[in-house]
Scaffold this motif. Structure first.
Motif, PDB file in Angstrom:
ATOM      1  N   TYR A  96     -17.459  25.638 -15.893  1.00  0.00           N
ATOM      2  CA  TYR A  96     -17.564  26.633 -16.976  1.00  0.00           C
ATOM      3  C   TYR A  96     -16.813  26.212 -18.229  1.00  0.00           C
ATOM      4  CZ  TYR A  96     -19.411  29.873 -13.506  1.00  0.00           C
ATOM      5  OH  TYR A  96     -20.176  30.487 -12.556  1.00  0.00           O
ATOM      6  N   ILE A 121      -6.816  25.514 -16.866  1.00  0.00           N
ATOM      7  CA  ILE A 121      -7.648  24.848 -15.852  1.00  0.00           C
ATOM      8  C   ILE A 121      -6.736  24.416 -14.712  1.00  0.00           C
ATOM      9  CG2 ILE A 121      -7.456  22.676 -17.186  1.00  0.00           C
ATOM     10  CD1 ILE A 121     -10.171  21.849 -16.023  1.00  0.00           C
ATOM     11  N   ALA A 142      -5.599  25.070  -5.816  1.00  0.00           N
ATOM     12  CA  ALA A 142      -4.610  26.027  -6.343  1.00  0.00           C
ATOM     13  C   ALA A 142      -5.234  27.381  -6.679  1.00  0.00           C
ATOM     14  CB  ALA A 142      -3.946  25.436  -7.593  1.00  0.00           C
ATOM     15  N   GLN A 184      -4.509  32.067  -5.903  1.00  0.00           N
ATOM     16  CA  GLN A 184      -3.148  32.371  -5.419  1.00  0.00           C
ATOM     17  C   GLN A 184      -2.295  33.023  -6.493  1.00  0.00           C
ATOM     18  OE1 GLN A 184      -1.542  28.895  -3.080  1.00  0.00           O
ATOM     19  NE2 GLN A 184      -3.542  28.059  -3.597  1.00  0.00           N
ATOM     20  N   GLY A 185      -2.950  33.410  -7.588  1.00  0.00           N
ATOM     21  CA  GLY A 185      -2.222  34.095  -8.653  1.00  0.00           C
ATOM     22  C   GLY A 185      -1.531  33.168  -9.642  1.00  0.00           C
ATOM     23  N   TYR A 186      -1.675  31.852  -9.448  1.00  0.00           N
ATOM     24  CA  TYR A 186      -0.997  30.918 -10.358  1.00  0.00           C
ATOM     25  C   TYR A 186      -1.552  31.026 -11.783  1.00  0.00           C
ATOM     26  CZ  TYR A 186       0.952  28.534  -6.241  1.00  0.00           C
ATOM     27  OH  TYR A 186       1.610  28.222  -5.078  1.00  0.00           O
ATOM     28  N   THR A 244      -2.818  33.545 -13.365  1.00  0.00           N
ATOM     29  CA  THR A 244      -2.296  34.733 -14.046  1.00  0.00           C
ATOM     30  C   THR A 244      -0.822  34.538 -14.397  1.00  0.00           C
ATOM     31  OG1 THR A 244      -3.833  36.066 -12.729  1.00  0.00           O
ATOM     32  CG2 THR A 244      -2.042  37.232 -13.838  1.00  0.00           C
ATOM     33  N   HIS A 264     -14.274  33.344 -22.206  1.00  0.00           N
ATOM     34  CA  HIS A 264     -14.796  32.768 -20.962  1.00  0.00           C
ATOM     35  C   HIS A 264     -16.298  33.018 -20.867  1.00  0.00           C
ATOM     36  CE1 HIS A 264     -15.492  36.392 -18.391  1.00  0.00           C
ATOM     37  NE2 HIS A 264     -14.565  36.945 -19.163  1.00  0.00           N
ATOM     38  N   ASN A 300     -17.886  33.424 -15.222  1.00  0.00           N
ATOM     39  CA  ASN A 300     -16.566  32.946 -14.784  1.00  0.00           C
ATOM     40  C   ASN A 300     -15.622  34.146 -14.633  1.00  0.00           C
ATOM     41  OD1 ASN A 300     -14.420  31.366 -14.080  1.00  0.00           O
ATOM     42  ND2 ASN A 300     -14.346  30.197 -16.002  1.00  0.00           N
ATOM     43  N   VAL A 301     -15.903  34.929 -13.593  1.00  0.00           N
ATOM     44  CA  VAL A 301     -15.224  36.217 -13.394  1.00  0.00           C
ATOM     45  C   VAL A 301     -13.713  36.050 -13.227  1.00  0.00           C
ATOM     46  CG1 VAL A 301     -15.148  38.233 -11.876  1.00  0.00           C
ATOM     47  CG2 VAL A 301     -17.312  37.088 -12.298  1.00  0.00           C
ATOM     48  N   ARG A 333     -10.703  37.958 -15.179  1.00  0.00           N
ATOM     49  CA  ARG A 333      -9.691  38.784 -14.516  1.00  0.00           C
ATOM     50  C   ARG A 333      -8.294  38.439 -15.031  1.00  0.00           C
ATOM     51  NH1 ARG A 333      -9.356  43.130 -13.224  1.00  0.00           N
ATOM     52  NH2 ARG A 333      -7.788  42.810 -11.613  1.00  0.00           N
ATOM     53  N   ILE A 334      -8.050  37.153 -15.280  1.00  0.00           N
ATOM     54  CA  ILE A 334      -6.742  36.767 -15.827  1.00  0.00           C
ATOM     55  C   ILE A 334      -6.528  37.478 -17.159  1.00  0.00           C
ATOM     56  CG2 ILE A 334      -5.411  34.861 -16.833  1.00  0.00           C
ATOM     57  CD1 ILE A 334      -6.526  33.030 -14.686  1.00  0.00           C
ATOM     58  N   ARG A 359      -5.847  41.149 -16.566  1.00  0.00           N
ATOM     59  CA  ARG A 359      -4.533  41.408 -15.960  1.00  0.00           C
ATOM     60  C   ARG A 359      -3.406  41.219 -16.965  1.00  0.00           C
ATOM     61  NH1 ARG A 359      -2.881  39.484 -10.465  1.00  0.00           N
ATOM     62  NH2 ARG A 359      -1.518  41.250 -10.850  1.00  0.00           N
TER      63      ARG A 359
HETATM   64  C1  LIG Z   1     -10.509  30.467 -13.554  1.00  0.00           C
HETATM   65  C2  LIG Z   1      -9.182  29.991 -12.964  1.00  0.00           C
HETATM   66  C3  LIG Z   1      -8.276  29.544 -14.109  1.00  0.00           C
HETATM   67  C4  LIG Z   1      -8.525  31.129 -12.207  1.00  0.00           C
HETATM   68  O1  LIG Z   1      -7.251  30.716 -11.797  1.00  0.00           O
HETATM   69  P1  LIG Z   1      -6.583  31.297 -10.459  1.00  0.00           P
HETATM   70  O2  LIG Z   1      -5.220  30.725 -10.342  1.00  0.00           O
HETATM   71  O3  LIG Z   1      -7.515  31.101  -9.326  1.00  0.00           O
HETATM   72  O4  LIG Z   1      -6.499  32.828 -10.842  1.00  0.00           O
HETATM   73  P2  LIG Z   1      -5.641  33.925 -10.093  1.00  0.00           P
HETATM   74  O5  LIG Z   1      -5.358  33.506  -8.666  1.00  0.00           O
HETATM   75  O6  LIG Z   1      -4.481  34.279 -10.964  1.00  0.00           O
HETATM   76  O7  LIG Z   1      -6.689  35.104 -10.011  1.00  0.00           O
HETATM   77  C5  LIG Z   1      -7.063  35.848 -11.134  1.00  0.00           C
HETATM   78  C6  LIG Z   1      -8.063  36.885 -10.711  1.00  0.00           C
HETATM   79  O8  LIG Z   1      -9.320  36.258 -10.446  1.00  0.00           O
HETATM   80  C7  LIG Z   1      -9.762  36.591  -9.140  1.00  0.00           C
HETATM   81  N1  LIG Z   1     -10.463  35.426  -8.621  1.00  0.00           N
HETATM   82  C8  LIG Z   1      -9.950  34.241  -8.296  1.00  0.00           C
HETATM   83  N2  LIG Z   1     -10.933  33.416  -7.905  1.00  0.00           N
HETATM   84  C9  LIG Z   1     -12.081  34.116  -7.978  1.00  0.00           C
HETATM   85  C10 LIG Z   1     -13.450  33.812  -7.729  1.00  0.00           C
HETATM   86  N3  LIG Z   1     -13.841  32.614  -7.312  1.00  0.00           N
HETATM   87  N4  LIG Z   1     -14.368  34.796  -7.936  1.00  0.00           N
HETATM   88  C11 LIG Z   1     -14.009  36.013  -8.380  1.00  0.00           C
HETATM   89  N5  LIG Z   1     -12.723  36.347  -8.657  1.00  0.00           N
HETATM   90  C12 LIG Z   1     -11.788  35.412  -8.441  1.00  0.00           C
HETATM   91  C13 LIG Z   1      -8.498  36.905  -8.378  1.00  0.00           C
HETATM   92  O9  LIG Z   1      -8.754  37.743  -7.259  1.00  0.00           O
HETATM   93  C14 LIG Z   1      -7.714  37.629  -9.434  1.00  0.00           C
HETATM   94  O10 LIG Z   1      -8.238  38.911  -9.618  1.00  0.00           O
HETATM   95  P3  LIG Z   1      -7.431  40.214  -9.174  1.00  0.00           P
HETATM   96  O11 LIG Z   1      -6.291  40.259 -10.140  1.00  0.00           O
HETATM   97  O12 LIG Z   1      -8.396  41.296  -9.348  1.00  0.00           O
HETATM   98  O13 LIG Z   1      -6.999  39.979  -7.761  1.00  0.00           O
HETATM   99  C15 LIG Z   1      -9.398  28.810 -11.963  1.00  0.00           C
HETATM  100  O14 LIG Z   1     -10.363  29.219 -11.028  1.00  0.00           O
HETATM  101  C16 LIG Z   1      -9.858  27.533 -12.618  1.00  0.00           C
HETATM  102  O15 LIG Z   1      -9.043  26.679 -12.980  1.00  0.00           O
HETATM  103  N6  LIG Z   1     -11.182  27.355 -12.796  1.00  0.00           N
HETATM  104  C17 LIG Z   1     -11.750  26.146 -13.382  1.00  0.00           C
HETATM  105  C18 LIG Z   1     -11.435  26.026 -14.880  1.00  0.00           C
HETATM  106  C19 LIG Z   1     -11.824  27.271 -15.645  1.00  0.00           C
HETATM  107  O16 LIG Z   1     -12.861  27.877 -15.415  1.00  0.00           O
HETATM  108  N7  LIG Z   1     -10.966  27.644 -16.615  1.00  0.00           N
HETATM  109  C20 LIG Z   1     -11.174  28.815 -17.448  1.00  0.00           C
HETATM  110  C21 LIG Z   1     -12.168  28.544 -18.516  1.00  0.00           C
HETATM  111  S1  LIG Z   1     -12.394  29.999 -19.543  1.00  0.00           S
END
Ligand SMILES: CC(C)(COP(=O)(O)OP(=O)(O)OC[C@H]1O[C@@H](n2cnc3c(N)ncnc32)[C@H](O)[C@@H]1OP(=O)(O)O)[C@@H](O)C(=O)NCCC(=O)NCCS
Length: 192
Positions: free
Chosen positions: A35, A96, A101, A104-106, A108, A131, A135-136, A140-141, A144
């Motif tokens: 994404y 990213i 990882a 796990q809340g990292y 956020t 986003h 890219n849900v 959410r980040i 939150r």
């Molecule tokens: C998007 C991304 C940054 C999220 O990081 P993360 O550390 O997994 O996020 P968190 O653990 O803090 O979770 C944030 C929220 O997303 C939710 N979440 C995590 N993975 C999810 C998934 N695959 N589908 C839906 N929701 C998801 C979590 O439950 C949390 O929501 P909540 O507060 O309602 O519980 C990570 O997946 C990533 O690096 N993705 C690839 C790069 C990317 O897309 N970057 C952003 C571009 S805009």
């Protein structure tokens, strides 16, 4: 003294050239970059990114803060979180992380520390983020953190053979201060 941000589980520090291996592992992963307008990278593209990050940190003052997000326990680099400054005390945040990882809340925790740094240390007025609609987790980040969804750019990106909307989120300094507790970044939990 280089800028460091600490949270309960993370230490954020300037990204450096020697982070190449850890960064390239996820920056070359098509699923991680799915994404993003970044990657999947060749080795040379990751080196160019690291050079640009180092140049950003070398500016006086920097206008591009690309933080390496590392685990406090063992120093492992799990991803990056960047704050990119624009005019009018405005900035955009982006992040990213490697796949292992996720969830796990990292994301956020790191984003909260970086936004807090932007408002408290850099005196920003506004921080925004974008986003792709599907890219849900990224959305959410933003939610939150207490950010407001301010707009939907309809069919702004074309991926997997179809058009997708892009969502824009923003938060203002006064909103952040109203929602956050005084003290270091790891004690600030606006938007929870
Ligand atoms: C998007 C991304 C940054 C999220 O990081 P993360 O550390 O997994 O996020 P968190 O653990 O803090 O979770 C944030 C929220 O997303 C939710 N979440 C995590 N993975 C999810 C998934 N695959 N589908 C839906 N929701 C998801 C979590 O439950 C949390 O929501 P909540 O507060 O309602 O519980 C990570 O997946 C990533 O690096 N993705 C690839 C790069 C990317 O897309 N970057 C952003 C571009 S805009």
């Amino acid at each position: 003294m280089p800028i460091q941000l600490t949270t309960e589980r993370l230490l954020l520090r300037p990204l450096v050239q020697s982070d190449f291996e850890a960064v390239h592992t996820y920056a070359s992963d098509p699923e991680v970059c799915h994404y993003m307008n970044f990657g999947p990278n060749t080795e040379e593209e990751t080196r160019v990114f690291l050079r640009a990050s180092a140049q950003g940190w070398a500016e006086e003052p920097p206008d591009n803060y690309e933080f390496a997000v590392t685990l406090r326990g063992n120093g492992d680099l799990i991803g990056t979180c960047g704050l990119h400054l624009g005019p009018f005390r405005r900035a955009e945040i982006g992040y990213i992380y490697r796949r292992e990882a996720w969830g796990q809340g990292y994301g956020t925790e790191a984003a909260r520390a970086v936004v807090d740094f932007g408002f408290r240390q850099l005196g920003l007025h506004r921080v925004q983020a974008r986003h792709d609609a599907p890219n849900v987790a990224s959305g959410r980040i933003m939610q939150r953190l207490g950010m407001t969804c301010e707009g939907r750019f309809r069919e702004a990106v074309y991926r997997d053979g179809e058009w997708h909307d892009v969502l824009l989120y923003g938060i203002l300094e006064e909103e952040w201060r109203a929602g956050s507790l005084p003290g270091p970044a790891d004690h600030a939990h606006p938007g929870d």
